[in-house]
Design an enzyme around this catalytic site. Structure first.
Site, PDB file in Angstrom:
ATOM      1  N   HIS A  17     101.951   6.889  93.117  1.00 54.10           N
ATOM      2  CA  HIS A  17     101.082   5.804  93.601  1.00 54.10           C
ATOM      3  C   HIS A  17     100.943   4.709  92.539  1.00 54.10           C
ATOM      4  O   HIS A  17     101.033   3.506  92.844  1.00 54.10           O
ATOM      5  CB  HIS A  17      99.684   6.352  93.930  1.00 54.10           C
ATOM      6  N   HIS A  58     102.453  13.256  91.541  1.00 54.31           N
ATOM      7  CA  HIS A  58     102.056  12.638  92.810  1.00 54.31           C
ATOM      8  C   HIS A  58     101.264  11.343  92.560  1.00 54.31           C
ATOM      9  O   HIS A  58     101.567  10.293  93.147  1.00 54.31           O
ATOM     10  CB  HIS A  58     101.210  13.619  93.620  1.00 54.31           C
ATOM     11  N   GLU A  59     100.267  11.430  91.695  1.00 54.58           N
ATOM     12  CA  GLU A  59      99.444  10.244  91.417  1.00 54.58           C
ATOM     13  C   GLU A  59     100.244   9.187  90.664  1.00 54.58           C
ATOM     14  O   GLU A  59     100.037   7.987  90.868  1.00 54.58           O
ATOM     15  CB  GLU A  59      98.205  10.647  90.612  1.00 54.58           C
TER      16      GLU A  59
END
Length: 360
Positions: free
Chosen positions: A21, A17-18
């Site tokens: 980004h 998920h990170e």
């Protein structure tokens, strides 16, 4: 080992998920100051091209840091490569990339399982009990996870999702009414009486049901089946997850008890990992989709909240004041910590080993 496997999967999903980004920012040339796996004190640190990479003490989490949030940053405030100075579509892509990364990972995991392991064989007649809530009608009747329900009131349940839908329909239509259930547990078939609880005029038994899938796998016949099966599995998991979160807003009283905290999630992962690689694949896909849907909600500290702030900014022509955003962020943090602690205490108290120690 099963618990460790579940923890590693959770850590991987959060890192993905990170990383979404991070990649969305760096590929657009937006300045990033840090990428951390975990929270708390840093165990390992390495700086490369102006970005500090860190592995921190508590691995279940992570974050991407931007110079925009660093008051001591030497980068000029009007630098065009700062995130806040980029056009709103660029910022929105960075915010949404975490959700997209989790959805993409779930899709890839399901595709890989179908390609290399195979697809589930056709379900058998009946309905499989996946989970039973303590104190519910199903638990009182003696039903347990793993039981196969073959018929209701001598009426056989068909195979697949139609059987599940038929049972749910019959249960909802029979609050406080006795239903004769033919149950198969292992090689033994018995009959039990099930009396659904009355919840606002509808029957509820407190059990999670699914098609009676044996667990057997078969190879895919052709690429078209591979894509269709993967798409169907992904769509079903996504729809079920969205409906679950929607229920928190439309019928909070009925669905609040189904919310799981970190302990329950790890317990579920450990149980699924006992089934081998296929169980961990299902757990990975399910939790990855859950992370994506959860982060899409417009709640403070989540990606959905940041998307809402960007939408308001695009309409107003200027950002929402930092004072207002900070107030909501602090309130959201306190709420999140409080809810997490409550769920940890509740789920820990429901663990079999804890209940045994308490003499239940």
């Amino acid at each position: 080992m099963n618990v460790l496997a579940a923890l590693l999967v959770l850590a991987l999903l959060i890192v993905v998920h990170e990383a979404g980004h991070f990649l969305a920012a760096t590929l657009q040339g937006i300045r990033v100051s840090g990428f951390s796996i975990g929270f708390g004190p840093a165990l390992l640190k390495r700086q490369r091209r102006g970005v500090t990479y860190a592995l921190r003490l508590f691995p279940l989490g992570g974050f991407v840091a931007f110079p925009d949030d660093d008051e001591d940053s030497m980068i000029p405030a009007d630098d065009p490569d700062l995130l806040r100075n980029r056009p709103i579509p660029h910022q929105a892509l960075v915010v949404a990339a975490g959700v997209m990364a989790n959805l993409a990972l779930a899709l890839v995991v399901l595709l890989g399982q179908a390609a290399f392991v195979g697809v589930p064989a056709a379900p058998e007649p009946g309905v499989l009990v996946v989970q039973v809530q303590p104190g519910g009608a199903a638990a009182r009747s003696g039903l347990r996870a793993g039981d196969q329900i073959l018929s209701l009131n001598t009426k056989p349940l068909t195979a697949g999702q139609r059987g599940v839908e038929a049972m749910v329909r019959d249960v909802k239509a029979a609050p406080q009414q006795s239903i004769r259930v033919e149950r198969k547990r292992g090689d033994e078939t018995t009959t039990v009486q099930l009396i659904p609880d009355d919840q606002q005029g509808m029957g509820k038994i407190g059990a999670q049901l699914q098609a009676n899938i044996s667990g057997a796998m078969r190879p895919v016949h052709h690429p078209g089946e591979l894509l269709l099966t993967t798409g169907s599995q992904f769509s079903q998991l996504l729809q079920q997850t969205v409906r679950g979160y929607a229920g928190l807003f439309t019928n909070f009283r009925a669905t609040a008890g189904q919310v799981s905290g970190p302990v329950k999630i790890v317990e579920m992962g450990a149980q699924l990992s006992q089934q081998g690689g296929s169980g961990l694949v299902l757990f990975s896909a399910l939790i990855s989709i859950n992370l994506a849907v959860l982060n899409s909600l417009p709640l403070p500290l989540l990606d959905g909240w940041q998307m809402m702030m960007l939408a308001i900014q695009s309409v107003r022509g200027r950002p929402v004041s930092e004072r207002i955003q900070m107030a909501f962020a602090q309130s959201g943090f306190l709420l999140l910590v409080g809810l997490t602690l409550v769920l940890i205490v509740r789920d820990t108290s429901q663990l079999p080993v804890v209940q045994q120690l308490m003499g239940r």
